[in-house]
Scaffold this motif. Structure first.
Motif, mmCIF file in Angstrom:
data_model
loop_
_atom_site.group_PDB
_atom_site.id
_atom_site.type_symbol
_atom_site.label_atom_id
_atom_site.label_comp_id
_atom_site.label_asym_id
_atom_site.label_seq_id
_atom_site.Cartn_x
_atom_site.Cartn_y
_atom_site.Cartn_z
ATOM 1 N N MET A 103 0.834 -1.232 0.082
ATOM 2 C CA MET A 103 0.116 -0.028 0.095
ATOM 3 C C MET A 103 0.800 1.223 -0.151
ATOM 4 S SD MET A 103 -3.054 -1.201 2.561
ATOM 5 C CE MET A 103 -4.254 0.208 2.243
ATOM 6 N N ASN A 104 2.348 0.891 -0.201
ATOM 7 C CA ASN A 104 3.041 2.446 -0.105
ATOM 8 C C ASN A 104 2.832 3.299 0.952
ATOM 9 O OD1 ASN A 104 4.237 1.641 -2.638
ATOM 10 N ND2 ASN A 104 2.623 2.366 -3.824
ATOM 11 N N ASP A 105 2.800 2.680 2.108
ATOM 12 C CA ASP A 105 2.729 3.587 3.397
ATOM 13 C C ASP A 105 3.854 4.040 3.844
ATOM 14 O OD1 ASP A 105 0.953 4.540 5.370
ATOM 15 O OD2 ASP A 105 1.160 2.714 6.797
ATOM 16 N N THR A 106 4.332 4.909 2.899
ATOM 17 C CA THR A 106 5.724 5.584 3.204
ATOM 18 C C THR A 106 5.743 6.278 4.690
ATOM 19 O OG1 THR A 106 5.068 7.325 1.837
ATOM 20 C CG2 THR A 106 6.458 5.571 0.991
ATOM 21 N N ASN A 107 4.781 7.123 4.923
ATOM 22 C CA ASN A 107 4.795 8.024 6.065
ATOM 23 C C ASN A 107 4.042 7.221 7.334
ATOM 24 O OD1 ASN A 107 1.859 7.855 5.599
ATOM 25 N ND2 ASN A 107 2.029 9.965 4.911
ATOM 26 N N GLY A 108 3.532 5.920 7.216
ATOM 27 C CA GLY A 108 3.168 5.254 8.328
ATOM 28 C C GLY A 108 1.709 5.331 8.740
ATOM 29 N N ASN A 109 0.940 6.268 7.945
ATOM 30 C CA ASN A 109 -0.326 6.896 8.561
ATOM 31 C C ASN A 109 -1.180 5.531 8.323
ATOM 32 O OD1 ASN A 109 0.275 9.449 8.758
ATOM 33 N ND2 ASN A 109 -0.497 10.355 7.181
ATOM 34 N N ILE A 110 -1.362 4.741 7.330
ATOM 35 C CA ILE A 110 -2.079 3.718 7.373
ATOM 36 C C ILE A 110 -1.978 2.610 8.451
ATOM 37 C CG2 ILE A 110 -2.966 1.781 5.859
ATOM 38 C CD1 ILE A 110 -2.073 3.429 3.544
ATOM 39 N N SER A 111 -0.542 2.428 8.523
ATOM 40 C CA SER A 111 -0.139 1.336 9.648
ATOM 41 C C SER A 111 -0.860 1.974 11.062
ATOM 42 C CB SER A 111 1.218 0.781 9.806
ATOM 43 O OG SER A 111 2.231 1.824 9.579
ATOM 44 N N ASN A 112 -0.315 3.123 11.215
ATOM 45 C CA ASN A 112 -0.667 3.802 12.478
ATOM 46 C C ASN A 112 -2.235 3.601 13.003
ATOM 47 O OD1 ASN A 112 -2.218 6.342 13.887
ATOM 48 N ND2 ASN A 112 -0.068 6.285 14.524
ATOM 49 N N ALA A 113 -3.055 3.821 11.984
ATOM 50 C CA ALA A 113 -4.575 3.353 12.147
ATOM 51 C C ALA A 113 -4.757 1.946 12.682
ATOM 52 C CB ALA A 113 -5.661 3.622 10.986
ATOM 53 N N VAL A 114 -4.124 1.017 12.049
ATOM 54 C CA VAL A 114 -3.984 -0.396 12.402
ATOM 55 C C VAL A 114 -3.432 -0.518 13.835
ATOM 56 C CG1 VAL A 114 -3.444 -2.617 11.880
ATOM 57 C CG2 VAL A 114 -4.259 -1.017 9.956
ATOM 58 N N ARG A 115 -2.350 0.142 14.038
ATOM 59 C CA ARG A 115 -1.794 0.110 15.400
ATOM 60 C C ARG A 115 -2.703 0.792 16.417
ATOM 61 N NH1 ARG A 115 3.408 -1.302 15.905
ATOM 62 N NH2 ARG A 115 4.703 -1.382 13.866
ATOM 63 N N LYS A 116 -3.406 1.810 16.380
ATOM 64 C CA LYS A 116 -4.255 2.467 16.791
ATOM 65 C C LYS A 116 -5.498 1.289 17.603
ATOM 66 C CE LYS A 116 -3.332 6.723 18.427
ATOM 67 N NZ LYS A 116 -3.010 7.135 19.762
ATOM 68 N N TYR A 117 -5.981 0.711 16.460
ATOM 69 C CA TYR A 117 -6.786 -0.422 16.549
ATOM 70 C C TYR A 117 -6.438 -1.451 17.627
ATOM 71 C CZ TYR A 117 -11.459 -2.774 15.990
ATOM 72 O OH TYR A 117 -12.676 -2.998 16.063
ATOM 73 N N TYR A 118 -5.305 -1.989 17.414
ATOM 74 C CA TYR A 118 -4.518 -2.993 18.105
ATOM 75 C C TYR A 118 -4.625 -2.348 19.500
ATOM 76 C CZ TYR A 118 -1.089 -6.466 19.736
ATOM 77 O OH TYR A 118 -0.500 -7.558 20.325
ATOM 78 N N LEU A 119 -4.188 -1.367 19.579
ATOM 79 C CA LEU A 119 -3.965 -0.690 21.175
ATOM 80 C C LEU A 119 -5.371 -0.689 21.686
ATOM 81 C CD1 LEU A 119 -2.198 0.686 23.403
ATOM 82 C CD2 LEU A 119 -2.455 2.990 22.109
ATOM 83 N N PHE A 120 -6.461 -0.005 21.083
ATOM 84 C CA PHE A 120 -7.747 0.116 21.580
ATOM 85 C C PHE A 120 -8.087 -1.289 22.234
ATOM 86 C CE2 PHE A 120 -11.984 -0.738 19.591
ATOM 87 C CZ PHE A 120 -12.713 -0.355 20.897
#
Length: 96
Positions: A65-82
């Motif tokens: 997904m070319n997530d170069t700035n990490g914004n997409i994975s950040n959303a998934v990481r936030k859901y993981y934390l939640f």
């Protein structure tokens, strides 16, 4: 497909003191989370429930997904934390 606990997730993000621009930041994370679900045809709930799958998904987000700035994975990481109450380790520190 829809994020199963979307309402609870929005409330969780609203209560996060690190998120400054609430509406914009929350909508952005929700849209990225939905994007991941569509891209990989699975629910975030199943991804974050399995650490190995979480690691694989984060790698796929980065590569596919070319997530170069990490914004997409950040959303998934936030859901993981939640849902799990802890942060997922950085990919370089993953010991699956």
């Amino acid at each position: 497909m829809m994020i199963l606990r979307e309402r609870d997730f929005v409330e969780y993000l609203n209560n996060d003191p690190n998120i400054k621009s609430k509406v914009k930041a929350i909508n952005s994370r929700l849209s990225k989370a939905r994007l991941v679900e569509r891209q990989f045809e699975t629910s975030l709930d199943s991804i974050v429930a399995d650490d190995n799958l979480m690691f694989q998904t984060l790698c796929r987000i980065k590569n596919e997904m070319n997530d170069t700035n990490g914004n997409i994975s950040n959303a998934v990481r936030k859901y993981y934390l939640f849902l799990n109450g802890k942060e997922f380790p950085p990919l370089s520190q993953w010991r699956g």
